[in-house]
Write a protein that holds these residues in place. Structure first.
Motif, short mmCIF file in Angstrom:
data_model
loop_
_atom_site.label_atom_id
_atom_site.label_comp_id
_atom_site.label_asym_id
_atom_site.label_seq_id
_atom_site.Cartn_x
_atom_site.Cartn_y
_atom_site.Cartn_z
N GLU A 171 0.84 -1.20 0.00
CA GLU A 171 0.00 0.00 0.00
C GLU A 171 0.88 1.24 0.00
OE1 GLU A 171 -3.85 1.83 2.32
OE2 GLU A 171 -2.55 0.43 3.41
N LEU A 172 0.66 2.09 -0.99
CA LEU A 172 1.34 3.37 -1.08
C LEU A 172 0.38 4.42 -0.53
CD1 LEU A 172 2.85 3.01 -4.67
CD2 LEU A 172 3.86 2.34 -2.46
N ALA A 173 0.57 4.78 0.73
CA ALA A 173 -0.38 5.65 1.43
C ALA A 173 -0.53 7.01 0.76
CB ALA A 173 0.04 5.81 2.88
N ALA A 174 0.57 7.58 0.26
CA ALA A 174 0.52 8.92 -0.33
C ALA A 174 -0.40 8.95 -1.55
CB ALA A 174 1.92 9.39 -0.72
N GLU A 175 -0.43 7.86 -2.31
CA GLU A 175 -1.23 7.82 -3.53
C GLU A 175 -2.57 7.11 -3.34
OE1 GLU A 175 2.01 6.85 -3.39
OE2 GLU A 175 3.06 8.25 -4.69
N GLY A 176 -2.70 6.36 -2.24
CA GLY A 176 -3.94 5.66 -1.97
C GLY A 176 -4.19 4.45 -2.85
N ILE A 177 -3.11 3.78 -3.28
CA ILE A 177 -3.28 2.57 -4.09
C ILE A 177 -2.44 1.44 -3.52
CG2 ILE A 177 -3.78 3.87 -6.20
CD1 ILE A 177 -1.02 3.11 -7.25
N ILE A 178 -2.76 0.23 -3.95
CA ILE A 178 -2.02 -0.97 -3.57
C ILE A 178 -1.43 -1.55 -4.84
CG2 ILE A 178 -2.21 -3.31 -2.64
CD1 ILE A 178 -4.54 -2.18 -0.88
N VAL A 179 -0.12 -1.81 -4.82
CA VAL A 179 0.59 -2.31 -5.99
C VAL A 179 1.10 -3.72 -5.71
CG1 VAL A 179 2.54 -1.96 -7.56
CG2 VAL A 179 1.28 0.02 -6.67
N LEU A 180 0.72 -4.65 -6.57
CA LEU A 180 1.12 -6.04 -6.47
C LEU A 180 2.42 -6.26 -7.23
CD1 LEU A 180 -0.06 -8.79 -5.45
CD2 LEU A 180 -0.97 -9.08 -7.76
N GLY A 181 3.34 -7.05 -6.66
CA GLY A 181 4.58 -7.35 -7.35
C GLY A 181 5.34 -8.47 -6.69
N LYS A 182 6.30 -9.02 -7.44
CA LYS A 182 7.18 -10.04 -6.89
C LYS A 182 7.99 -9.45 -5.74
CE LYS A 182 9.31 -13.15 -9.38
NZ LYS A 182 10.12 -13.89 -10.36
N VAL A 183 8.43 -10.33 -4.87
CA VAL A 183 9.38 -9.96 -3.82
C VAL A 183 10.74 -10.48 -4.27
CG1 VAL A 183 9.95 -10.19 -1.38
CG2 VAL A 183 7.56 -10.07 -2.08
N VAL A 184 11.80 -9.75 -3.97
CA VAL A 184 13.13 -10.13 -4.44
C VAL A 184 13.46 -11.56 -4.07
CG1 VAL A 184 14.08 -7.80 -4.49
CG2 VAL A 184 14.24 -9.14 -2.39
N GLU A 185 14.23 -12.20 -4.93
CA GLU A 185 14.65 -13.58 -4.69
C GLU A 185 15.37 -13.67 -3.36
OE1 GLU A 185 16.75 -15.23 -8.03
OE2 GLU A 185 15.21 -14.53 -9.42
N GLY A 186 15.16 -14.79 -2.68
CA GLY A 186 15.78 -14.99 -1.39
C GLY A 186 14.88 -14.61 -0.23
N THR A 187 13.77 -13.93 -0.52
CA THR A 187 12.80 -13.58 0.51
C THR A 187 11.64 -14.56 0.41
OG1 THR A 187 13.38 -11.24 0.30
CG2 THR A 187 11.33 -11.76 1.45
N LEU A 188 11.37 -15.26 1.49
CA LEU A 188 10.28 -16.22 1.53
C LEU A 188 9.04 -15.56 2.12
CD1 LEU A 188 12.32 -19.21 2.99
CD2 LEU A 188 11.82 -18.74 0.58
N ALA A 189 7.88 -16.14 1.84
CA ALA A 189 6.66 -15.62 2.44
C ALA A 189 6.76 -15.64 3.96
CB ALA A 189 5.46 -16.43 1.96
N ALA A 190 7.48 -16.61 4.52
CA ALA A 190 7.64 -16.71 5.98
C ALA A 190 8.42 -15.52 6.55
CB ALA A 190 8.34 -18.02 6.34
N ASP A 191 9.18 -14.80 5.70
CA ASP A 191 9.95 -13.63 6.14
C ASP A 191 9.09 -12.37 6.21
OD1 ASP A 191 12.27 -15.24 6.06
OD2 ASP A 191 12.65 -14.70 3.96
N LEU A 192 7.88 -12.43 5.66
CA LEU A 192 7.04 -11.24 5.53
C LEU A 192 5.99 -11.18 6.63
CD1 LEU A 192 6.50 -11.44 1.67
CD2 LEU A 192 8.15 -10.01 2.91
#
Length: 150
Positions: free
Chosen positions: A98-119
């Motif tokens: 979520e980009l609060a300044a613009e009021g939108i949510i942007v979907l994208g990949k997370v950099v390699e090496g980051t697991l969902a368990a890290d988030l």
């Protein structure tokens, strides 16, 4: 064909979705309605996405580089063509930021090496780029990606 040096030239996988500023940092590009100020990503030049607006002109503007992790998941299956998946396929995390300044949510990949368990929902994320594939001419094609902000 890229130059003869060992460093491969990087090009965006999709033109017009992000740019690198003079500061060397990546910024997503959005359409912003000139009438009501609504943002839309991926960018487009016409047709405001706000149903309460009759505006048709959208200017191209950079988005914030940092946001808050709104949601996330882990992609367990190789995306279908034409998406270039590595073989063998490795699962990867996907973040909705979520980009609060613009009021939108942007979907994208997370950099390699980051697991969902890290988030964790609510953590700060920052925009970057990462290689997606090398094309038939030897250019490294990059995409925007999210990483945990330091």
């Amino acid at each position: 064909m890229p130059g003869s040096s060992d460093v491969q030239q990087q090009l965006p996988a999709i033109d017009g979705w992000f740019t690198t500023g003079d500061d060397g940092k990546t910024h997503l590009i959005a359409g912003k309605c000139t009438q009501c100020g609504t943002y839309v990503f991926p960018p487009r030049a016409t047709n405001c996405p706000n149903p309460a607006c009759v505006g048709d002109d959208l200017e191209q503007v950079p988005l914030s580089r940092r946001g808050t992790l709104w949601s996330y998941t882990e992609n367990q299956y190789a995306p279908p063509p034409p998406y270039p998946s590595p073989d063998p396929f490795e699962p990867f995390a996907v973040a909705a930021v979520e980009l609060a300044a613009e009021g939108i949510i942007v979907l994208g990949k997370v950099v390699e090496g980051t697991l969902a368990a890290d988030l964790k929902v609510g953590m700060e994320m920052e925009l970057t780029t990462m290689p997606l594939y090398t094309d038939e001419d030897g250019f490294v094609r990059t995409v925007y990606a999210w990483e945990i902000a330091e």
